[in-house]
Scaffold this active site. Structure first.
Site: not given
Ligand code: NOJ
Length: 519
Positions: A202, A261
């Site tokens: 993440d 991500e």
């Molecule tokens: C990306 C995640 O996919 C999202 O759902 C989240 O709110 C943010 N990162 C913060 O962790």
């Protein structure tokens, strides 16, 4: 399948709260996922990525982790996780878990200790605490904004401020601290020991901040999936972290992977996360954010493939996830979503399927305000309804209190019309979206020219049409307004809509993809 399973894997994203509820409390859970593994195996995906199920106060749907080594009681316990991983493997499915290293929950013991210990303490050094600016330190230390709206700083009772690029309940960790780095190496090992096949990381582009936390200078600089150059995203120092992580991943048997991500300004910047000694895959948000437009898609496809070539990483493709409007709604209709699925699954590399897209679920646009849970709704001062509309629990059966999601209700209400979109209603119907995905995934597994590789050969096609060949396989997508007639490059394997063949030609209607194969 080539030796590196992840190079062409189709990875199914399970948003745990909304997939399957085993105990009737209205919230999906790990035993629920376990009970649906036969469905996933039958669908024909290779792996599941499960969104965070760790102990969490759920200020951001579990992306606020209070304990990285515990399962939240609403989702089950560690034994459930162990059983789920084992069962998934028995079904031939790999398991990728979500790791949230950029921030913890404000209830994480480190943050509680930091608040208690006070300014200047080693406990505070694990996060970004600063004195404020202006008279009495009443202004935030810099001009950074939160992705969810408002300033990225909140003030504590003793007057210091702490940084949170997301909600105030998600304080950012300070990755300059060796202790933070050690802790996450240990968390990686904890889950690898439990048998997971990889991690979706993440905010993988966010852990390192520019020295001195300099102002950005422009208000309104932050948004989800943004591509701007900013002092807290995509800093070069972040790659050092992944080099350390890769050593841990490689020290385990089998191929354990890391998926970034990372929101970056370009596919080239994304590719840097995938150098041989870093991570394995990154989400292709440049593809996800492209419109239903032939020229734009072709450009993104070419750029994405070209960018990954120097690092020899597979390109990934994704149409939807738990953070964006579902693509049935984004693209404007099921026909386009069906066509888009066949385009995505024909491209070389790895593809991500978000739960419910195989049912053709649309975004739920009319959730009542009093059920909205995404922090975006509050943080935006009720101007942005946030992401709950793509997180509505899955309909499994045409009837029952929550369409088979569980025996009770569901934490977000499902539209009545979802009875006909349920798995039960679509199963066995050759015209359904579900059966299209099943067939497509079967063909993709069986056909040697699909998935693997890294190149497409574009064929001449009229404006608004994409046509490419991959050895004996051809994919034609008509994004234009009229039926197109093209020389038929083989036999029709599969199509997303009603194509016709005439002599040596194929007639492709608007918003339709056809797969062809030459012997
Ligand atoms: C990306 C995640 O996919 C999202 O759902 C989240 O709110 C943010 N990162 C913060 O962790």
């Amino acid at each position: 399948m080539t030796q590196d399973w992840w190079r062409e894997a189709v990875i199914y994203q399970v948003y745990v709260r909304s997939f399957a509820d085993s105990d009737g409390d209205g919230v999906g859970d790990l035993p629920g996922i376990r009970s649906r593994l036969p469905y996933l195996a039958d669908l024909g995906v290779d792996a599941v990525w499960i969104t965070p199920f760790y102990a969490s106060p759920m200020a951001d749907g579990g992306y606020d982790v209070a304990d990285y080594r515990a399962v939240d009681p609403s989702f089950g316990d560690l034994e459930d996780a162990r059983l789920l991983i084992g069962d998934a493997h028995a079904h031939g499915l790999r398991v990728i878990v979500d790791l949230v290293p950029n921030h913890t929950s404000d209830r994480h013991e480190w943050f509680r200790h930091a608040l208690a210990a006070g300014p200047g303490s080693p406990e505070r050094a694990r996060y970004h605490f600063r004195d404020g600016r202006g008279e009495g330190g009443d202004l935030p230390p810099n001009d950074w904004e939160s992705v969810f709206g408002g300033p990225a700083w909140s003030r504590t009772a003793d007057g210091q401020w702490y940084l949170h690029l997301f909600a105030p309940e998600q304080p950012d960790l300070n990755w300059d601290q060796p202790e933070v780095r050690e802790e996450f190496l240990d968390v990686l090992r904890f889950w690898l020991d439990l048998g997971v096949d990889g991690f979706r990381i993440d905010v993988a582009h966010g852990m390192v901040k520019a020295d001195g936390l300099p102002d950005v200078g422009t208000p309104g600089h932050l948004r989800m999936l943004g591509t701007d150059t900013l002092p807290f995203f995509d800093q070069d120092g972040v790659h050092e972290i992944y080099r350390d992580w890769r050593k841990v991943l490689d020290s385990y048997p089998g191929q354990r992977i890391g998926v970034a991500e990372a929101w970056t300004p370009s596919p080239e910047r994304t590719a840097r996360y995938l150098r041989a000694d870093e991570l394995h895959q990154a989400f292709n948000f440049h593809y996800l954010t492209a419109g239903w437009d032939a020229a734009e898609l072709r450009r993104v496809i070419d750029d994405s493939l070209a960018a990954m070539a120097p690092v020899a990483a597979p390109t990934t493709w994704v149409l939807s996830n738990h953070d964006v409007r579902r693509h049935v709604t984004r693209y404007g209709g099921v026909a386009r979503a069906r066509a888009a699925a066949l385009l995505m699954l024909a491209l070389p590399g790895s593809a991500y399927v978000y739960q419910g897209e195989e049912l053709g679920l649309p975004e739920v646009l009319d959730l009542p305000e009093d059920v909205l849970q995404d922090p975006v709704w509050e943080r935006s001062g009720h101007t942005d309804r946030g992401r709950d509309g793509c997180r509505v629990p899955i309909p499994w059966t045409p009837d029952g209190p929550s369409f088979g999601f569980g025996d009770g209700g569901s934490w977000l209400p499902q539209p009545a019309g979802w009875a006909s979109l349920s798995v039960g209603a679509q199963q066995g119907d050759p015209d359904s979206v579900l059966e299209l995905y099943r067939r497509a995934l079967r063909v993709r597994r069986e056909h040697p020219d699909l998935g693997a590789g890294s190149e497409v050969e574009w064929l001449a096609a009229p404006e608004g049409v994409l046509s490419f060949r991959r050895n004996g396989f051809t994919c034609v997508v008509n994004l234009g307004p009229a039926v197109v007639r093209l020389p038929r490059d083989g036999e029709v394997l599969l199509s997303s809509g009603g194509v016709a063949t005439e002599d040596a030609d194929v007639l492709v209607p608007p918003d339709t993809t056809v797969w062809l194969s030459r012997p």
